[in-house]
Motif scaffolding. Structure first.
Motif, PDB file in Angstrom:
ATOM      1  N   LYS A  24       0.822  -1.217   0.000  1.00  0.00           N
ATOM      2  CA  LYS A  24       0.000   0.000   0.000  1.00  0.00           C
ATOM      3  C   LYS A  24       0.855   1.266   0.000  1.00  0.00           C
ATOM      4  O   LYS A  24       0.569   2.192  -0.764  1.00  0.00           O
ATOM      5  CB  LYS A  24      -0.963  -0.011   1.186  1.00  0.00           C
ATOM      6  CG  LYS A  24      -2.122  -0.964   1.001  1.00  0.00           C
ATOM      7  CD  LYS A  24      -3.069  -0.912   2.181  1.00  0.00           C
ATOM      8  CE  LYS A  24      -4.170  -1.943   2.016  1.00  0.00           C
ATOM      9  NZ  LYS A  24      -5.096  -1.942   3.148  1.00  0.00           N
ATOM     10  N   PRO A  25       1.903   1.354   0.842  1.00  0.00           N
ATOM     11  CA  PRO A  25       2.717   2.581   0.803  1.00  0.00           C
ATOM     12  C   PRO A  25       3.402   2.786  -0.555  1.00  0.00           C
ATOM     13  O   PRO A  25       3.462   3.917  -1.053  1.00  0.00           O
ATOM     14  CB  PRO A  25       3.751   2.362   1.910  1.00  0.00           C
ATOM     15  CG  PRO A  25       3.121   1.361   2.831  1.00  0.00           C
ATOM     16  CD  PRO A  25       2.297   0.481   1.945  1.00  0.00           C
ATOM     17  N   GLU A  26       3.911   1.720  -1.167  1.00  0.00           N
ATOM     18  CA  GLU A  26       4.556   1.845  -2.482  1.00  0.00           C
ATOM     19  C   GLU A  26       3.559   2.329  -3.528  1.00  0.00           C
ATOM     20  O   GLU A  26       3.857   3.244  -4.307  1.00  0.00           O
ATOM     21  CB  GLU A  26       5.116   0.493  -2.947  1.00  0.00           C
ATOM     22  CG  GLU A  26       6.312   0.005  -2.190  1.00  0.00           C
ATOM     23  CD  GLU A  26       6.684  -1.412  -2.600  1.00  0.00           C
ATOM     24  OE1 GLU A  26       6.410  -1.821  -3.751  1.00  0.00           O
ATOM     25  OE2 GLU A  26       7.257  -2.128  -1.759  1.00  0.00           O
ATOM     26  N   VAL A  27       2.401   1.713  -3.570  1.00  0.00           N
ATOM     27  CA  VAL A  27       1.391   2.074  -4.565  1.00  0.00           C
ATOM     28  C   VAL A  27       0.948   3.525  -4.370  1.00  0.00           C
ATOM     29  O   VAL A  27       0.792   4.268  -5.344  1.00  0.00           O
ATOM     30  CB  VAL A  27       0.196   1.096  -4.512  1.00  0.00           C
ATOM     31  CG1 VAL A  27      -0.957   1.581  -5.369  1.00  0.00           C
ATOM     32  CG2 VAL A  27       0.642  -0.302  -4.954  1.00  0.00           C
ATOM     33  N   ALA A  28       0.780   3.946  -3.126  1.00  0.00           N
ATOM     34  CA  ALA A  28       0.359   5.330  -2.865  1.00  0.00           C
ATOM     35  C   ALA A  28       1.389   6.325  -3.399  1.00  0.00           C
ATOM     36  O   ALA A  28       1.023   7.317  -4.053  1.00  0.00           O
ATOM     37  CB  ALA A  28       0.140   5.534  -1.367  1.00  0.00           C
ATOM     38  N   VAL A  29       2.675   6.061  -3.158  1.00  0.00           N
ATOM     39  CA  VAL A  29       3.724   6.961  -3.648  1.00  0.00           C
ATOM     40  C   VAL A  29       3.774   6.927  -5.173  1.00  0.00           C
ATOM     41  O   VAL A  29       3.870   7.969  -5.827  1.00  0.00           O
ATOM     42  CB  VAL A  29       5.093   6.596  -3.026  1.00  0.00           C
ATOM     43  CG1 VAL A  29       6.224   7.370  -3.693  1.00  0.00           C
ATOM     44  CG2 VAL A  29       5.073   6.854  -1.524  1.00  0.00           C
ATOM     45  N   ARG A  30       3.680   5.739  -5.758  1.00  0.00           N
ATOM     46  CA  ARG A  30       3.714   5.628  -7.226  1.00  0.00           C
ATOM     47  C   ARG A  30       2.576   6.410  -7.860  1.00  0.00           C
ATOM     48  O   ARG A  30       2.776   7.102  -8.868  1.00  0.00           O
ATOM     49  CB  ARG A  30       3.646   4.153  -7.642  1.00  0.00           C
ATOM     50  CG  ARG A  30       4.911   3.421  -7.314  1.00  0.00           C
ATOM     51  CD  ARG A  30       5.024   2.025  -7.860  1.00  0.00           C
ATOM     52  NE  ARG A  30       3.822   1.297  -8.161  1.00  0.00           N
ATOM     53  CZ  ARG A  30       3.615   0.023  -7.817  1.00  0.00           C
ATOM     54  NH1 ARG A  30       4.521  -0.640  -7.129  1.00  0.00           N
ATOM     55  NH2 ARG A  30       2.514  -0.587  -8.160  1.00  0.00           N
ATOM     56  N   LYS A  31       1.373   6.313  -7.298  1.00  0.00           N
ATOM     57  CA  LYS A  31       0.223   7.039  -7.862  1.00  0.00           C
ATOM     58  C   LYS A  31       0.458   8.539  -7.840  1.00  0.00           C
ATOM     59  O   LYS A  31       0.140   9.230  -8.806  1.00  0.00           O
ATOM     60  CB  LYS A  31      -1.056   6.683  -7.094  1.00  0.00           C
ATOM     61  CG  LYS A  31      -1.622   5.333  -7.441  1.00  0.00           C
ATOM     62  CD  LYS A  31      -2.904   5.058  -6.689  1.00  0.00           C
ATOM     63  CE  LYS A  31      -3.483   3.720  -7.099  1.00  0.00           C
ATOM     64  NZ  LYS A  31      -4.749   3.443  -6.394  1.00  0.00           N
ATOM     65  N   LEU A  32       0.997   9.043  -6.747  1.00  0.00           N
ATOM     66  CA  LEU A  32       1.262  10.483  -6.648  1.00  0.00           C
ATOM     67  C   LEU A  32       2.324  10.917  -7.658  1.00  0.00           C
ATOM     68  O   LEU A  32       2.177  11.949  -8.314  1.00  0.00           O
ATOM     69  CB  LEU A  32       1.704  10.846  -5.229  1.00  0.00           C
ATOM     70  CG  LEU A  32       0.615  10.746  -4.159  1.00  0.00           C
ATOM     71  CD1 LEU A  32       1.223  10.841  -2.766  1.00  0.00           C
ATOM     72  CD2 LEU A  32      -0.434  11.834  -4.375  1.00  0.00           C
ATOM     73  N   LEU A  33       3.387  10.131  -7.791  1.00  0.00           N
ATOM     74  CA  LEU A  33       4.434  10.470  -8.755  1.00  0.00           C
ATOM     75  C   LEU A  33       3.887  10.433 -10.184  1.00  0.00           C
ATOM     76  O   LEU A  33       4.136  11.334 -10.980  1.00  0.00           O
ATOM     77  CB  LEU A  33       5.622   9.513  -8.614  1.00  0.00           C
ATOM     78  CG  LEU A  33       6.469   9.693  -7.354  1.00  0.00           C
ATOM     79  CD1 LEU A  33       7.415   8.509  -7.178  1.00  0.00           C
ATOM     80  CD2 LEU A  33       7.232  11.013  -7.407  1.00  0.00           C
TER      81      LEU A  33
END
Length: 150
Positions: A24-33
């Protein structure tokens, strides 16, 4: 090396099911980037090292982003030490942290900028820090405008 083993087959099976990618933390950062126009590779192999991956890799800019789980990587704020089979767990978690240091050193030696974050850090703040480093590389800006990292 410790000869201790997981306390039971159930514990071993539960550990093997732990997600080590697309958390979840990885996906959240990827979506923002991605929403900000950055393009990157996901779960990219660490060059020259087997069985190691970079969570978010800007390959042309040589920026490696790793988002570590607090338990598995020894977060100084949230890490816990299991009481059951404590020796085995201590050795396991110490090996994880040693592997993290080795990966950091290897990537830095290959000219990469390594950014490590904890899973509890706010995705927005992480994405901002990553974007700033990628933008400073100069290569990242071109890749961003061109629509892809490669």
């Amino acid at each position: 090396m410790s000869t201790a083993k997981p306390s039971s087959p159930e514990v071993s099976a539960r550990m093997s099911r732990q997600s080590n990618r697309d958390t979840k933390p990885e996906v959240a950062v990827r979506k923002l980037l991605h929403a900000s126009g950055y393009r990157y590779r996901v779960n990219e192999r660490v060059p020259g090292m087997t069985r190691r991956t970079i969570d978010i890799a800007f390959t042309r800019a040589k920026v490696a982003v790793l988002i570590d789980g607090c338990f598995w990587h020894g977060c100084p704020v949230h890490a816990t030490q299991p009481k059951s089979n404590a020796e085995w767990w201590r050795a396991k978690l110490e090996r994880n942290m040693a592997r993290d240091r080795e990966t950091n050193e290897h990537l830095a030696g290959e000219g990469w900028t390594v950014l490590r974050f904890w899973e509890h850090e706010a995705p927005g703040g992480v994405a901002e820090q990553v974007a700033a480093v990628v933008d400073r590389s100069g290569i990242g800006r071109r890749a961003r405008r061109g629509g892809g990292d490669e």
